[in-house]
Design a protein around this motif. Structure first.
Motif, PDB file in Angstrom:
ATOM      1  N   VAL A  71       0.761  -1.314   0.077  1.00  0.00           N
ATOM      2  CA  VAL A  71      -0.134  -0.070  -0.022  1.00  0.00           C
ATOM      3  C   VAL A  71       0.994   1.159   0.043  1.00  0.00           C
ATOM      4  N   LEU A  72       1.830   1.377   0.776  1.00  0.00           N
ATOM      5  CA  LEU A  72       2.763   2.444   0.747  1.00  0.00           C
ATOM      6  C   LEU A  72       3.577   2.574  -0.383  1.00  0.00           C
ATOM      7  N   VAL A  73       3.893   1.496  -1.244  1.00  0.00           N
ATOM      8  CA  VAL A  73       4.426   1.697  -2.439  1.00  0.00           C
ATOM      9  C   VAL A  73       3.548   2.152  -3.600  1.00  0.00           C
ATOM     10  N   SER A  74       2.250   1.670  -3.337  1.00  0.00           N
ATOM     11  CA  SER A  74       1.193   2.463  -4.344  1.00  0.00           C
ATOM     12  C   SER A  74       0.952   3.669  -4.050  1.00  0.00           C
ATOM     13  N   GLN A  75       1.007   4.292  -2.727  1.00  0.00           N
ATOM     14  CA  GLN A  75       0.615   5.566  -2.340  1.00  0.00           C
ATOM     15  C   GLN A  75       2.008   6.321  -3.010  1.00  0.00           C
ATOM     16  N   GLU A  76       3.346   6.024  -2.843  1.00  0.00           N
ATOM     17  CA  GLU A  76       4.326   6.840  -3.437  1.00  0.00           C
ATOM     18  C   GLU A  76       4.210   6.984  -4.944  1.00  0.00           C
ATOM     19  N   ALA A  77       3.595   5.822  -5.600  1.00  0.00           N
ATOM     20  CA  ALA A  77       3.850   5.815  -7.133  1.00  0.00           C
ATOM     21  C   ALA A  77       2.690   6.794  -7.509  1.00  0.00           C
ATOM     22  N   VAL A  78       1.568   6.781  -6.800  1.00  0.00           N
ATOM     23  CA  VAL A  78       0.439   7.489  -7.204  1.00  0.00           C
ATOM     24  C   VAL A  78       0.792   8.928  -6.814  1.00  0.00           C
ATOM     25  N   VAL A  79       1.238   9.275  -5.844  1.00  0.00           N
ATOM     26  CA  VAL A  79       1.546  10.730  -5.476  1.00  0.00           C
ATOM     27  C   VAL A  79       2.579  11.161  -6.561  1.00  0.00           C
ATOM     28  N   ALA A 126       2.982  10.256  -9.502  1.00  0.00           N
ATOM     29  CA  ALA A 126       2.260  10.496 -10.881  1.00  0.00           C
ATOM     30  C   ALA A 126       1.385  11.783 -10.837  1.00  0.00           C
ATOM     31  N   LEU A 127       0.809  11.875  -9.601  1.00  0.00           N
ATOM     32  CA  LEU A 127      -0.164  13.061  -9.498  1.00  0.00           C
ATOM     33  C   LEU A 127       0.879  14.463  -9.416  1.00  0.00           C
ATOM     34  N   ARG A 128       1.826  14.438  -8.717  1.00  0.00           N
ATOM     35  CA  ARG A 128       2.976  15.555  -8.671  1.00  0.00           C
ATOM     36  C   ARG A 128       3.824  15.856  -9.717  1.00  0.00           C
ATOM     37  N   HIS A 129       4.340  14.946 -10.306  1.00  0.00           N
ATOM     38  CA  HIS A 129       5.330  15.047 -11.181  1.00  0.00           C
ATOM     39  C   HIS A 129       4.878  14.603 -12.706  1.00  0.00           C
ATOM     40  N   VAL A 173       2.406 -11.865  -4.634  1.00  0.00           N
ATOM     41  CA  VAL A 173       1.203 -10.871  -4.371  1.00  0.00           C
ATOM     42  C   VAL A 173       2.149  -9.675  -4.875  1.00  0.00           C
ATOM     43  N   GLY A 174       1.243  -8.568  -5.499  1.00  0.00           N
ATOM     44  CA  GLY A 174       1.796  -7.363  -5.729  1.00  0.00           C
ATOM     45  C   GLY A 174       0.932  -6.370  -6.231  1.00  0.00           C
ATOM     46  N   VAL A 175       1.553  -5.191  -6.700  1.00  0.00           N
ATOM     47  CA  VAL A 175       0.706  -4.194  -7.425  1.00  0.00           C
ATOM     48  C   VAL A 175       1.342  -3.621  -8.309  1.00  0.00           C
ATOM     49  N   VAL A 176       0.548  -3.107  -9.495  1.00  0.00           N
ATOM     50  CA  VAL A 176       0.978  -2.538 -10.481  1.00  0.00           C
ATOM     51  C   VAL A 176       0.373  -1.326 -10.651  1.00  0.00           C
ATOM     52  N   ILE A 177       1.098  -0.247 -10.634  1.00  0.00           N
ATOM     53  CA  ILE A 177       0.573   1.139 -10.993  1.00  0.00           C
ATOM     54  C   ILE A 177       1.129   1.831 -12.236  1.00  0.00           C
ATOM     55  N   GLN A 178      -0.016   1.874 -13.003  1.00  0.00           N
ATOM     56  CA  GLN A 178      -0.086   2.408 -14.209  1.00  0.00           C
ATOM     57  C   GLN A 178      -0.444   3.798 -14.422  1.00  0.00           C
ATOM     58  N   ASP A 179       0.198   4.725 -15.182  1.00  0.00           N
ATOM     59  CA  ASP A 179      -0.265   6.358 -15.017  1.00  0.00           C
ATOM     60  C   ASP A 179      -0.033   6.491 -16.787  1.00  0.00           C
ATOM     61  N   ASP A 180      -0.706   7.491 -17.124  1.00  0.00           N
ATOM     62  CA  ASP A 180      -0.706   8.158 -18.701  1.00  0.00           C
ATOM     63  C   ASP A 180      -0.091   9.471 -18.707  1.00  0.00           C
ATOM     64  N   GLY A 181       0.751   9.717 -17.483  1.00  0.00           N
ATOM     65  CA  GLY A 181       1.299  10.946 -17.382  1.00  0.00           C
ATOM     66  C   GLY A 181       2.793  11.130 -18.219  1.00  0.00           C
ATOM     67  N   ARG A 182       3.537  12.207 -18.217  1.00  0.00           N
ATOM     68  CA  ARG A 182       4.463  12.463 -19.193  1.00  0.00           C
ATOM     69  C   ARG A 182       5.669  11.496 -19.179  1.00  0.00           C
ATOM     70  N   PHE A 193      14.116   9.924  -5.380  1.00  0.00           N
ATOM     71  CA  PHE A 193      14.297   9.377  -4.378  1.00  0.00           C
ATOM     72  C   PHE A 193      13.109   8.457  -3.786  1.00  0.00           C
ATOM     73  N   GLY A 194      11.950   8.644  -4.341  1.00  0.00           N
ATOM     74  CA  GLY A 194      10.825   7.819  -3.918  1.00  0.00           C
ATOM     75  C   GLY A 194      10.882   6.398  -4.565  1.00  0.00           C
ATOM     76  N   ILE A 195      11.334   6.380  -5.676  1.00  0.00           N
ATOM     77  CA  ILE A 195      11.596   4.980  -6.446  1.00  0.00           C
ATOM     78  C   ILE A 195      12.693   4.188  -5.406  1.00  0.00           C
TER      79      ILE A 195
END
Length: 176
Positions: A79-87, A89-92, A109-118, A133-135
């Protein structure tokens, strides 16, 4: 000199932004919550709802495979990895659509976070902008659990972050 002053202010703003990002990462690392009660997917849904507030981007949670109960520590870290990835994607990335996919298979078990950003050039992660640094923090989280983190991104084509932890790491049951 006016341009020197402008450059100095811009550099100071970047330093403050980096310090805030590092502090946020430190606080998240300290509060890796064991998730109790709700299912892993329910926690992802809650996260998506919270992060979508006041944003124009759509954040949607999907499930791939058959959801099963997972170790609370692993769920909390994912969940924390997902939070960092989403933040990020929204911020940068100026993303308009972000998908969070909870992935359950026989071995992990895992998560995939996909965005259509830049998107960005992953080979420049360690450059002087200090924006990734988040990565590194997400990678360290997964490594501590015996898992992996993969980042795929191209300029103008969005980003996909995949975090996975083998279910055998904690002697977890493989089935439902």
């Amino acid at each position: 000199d006016e341009s020197f002053a402008g450059d100095s202010i811009a550099a100071a703003e970047r330093m403050v932004e980096n310090a805030v990002d590092q502090l946020r990462g430190t606080l998240w690392a300290m509060r890796s919550p064991p998730l109790e009660g709700d299912s892993f997917t329910a926690h992802l849904q809650s996260l998506a709802s919270r992060l979508a507030e006041g944003q124009s981007a759509r954040i949607v949670v999907h499930v791939e495979g058959v959801e099963r109960r997972i170790d609370q520590e692993i769920a909390g870290e994912l969940v924390l990895v997902s939070q960092e990835a989403v933040v990020n994607a929204l911020r940068h990335a100026a993303a308009g659509m972000i998908d969070i996919i909870a992935v359950f298979d026989d071995a992990s078990v895992g998560v995939v976070i996909q965005d259509d950003g830049r998107g960005f050039d992953p080979s420049r992660r360690g450059d002087s902008t200090g924006r990734h640094f988040g990565i590194d923090g997400m990678t360290e989280r997964m490594q501590r659990l015996g898992g992996t983190l993969a980042v795929e991104s191209r300029l103008g084509e969005g980003t996909t972050i995949t975090a996975a932890v083998p279910t055998a790491v904690r002697g977890l049951p493989v089935g439902p």
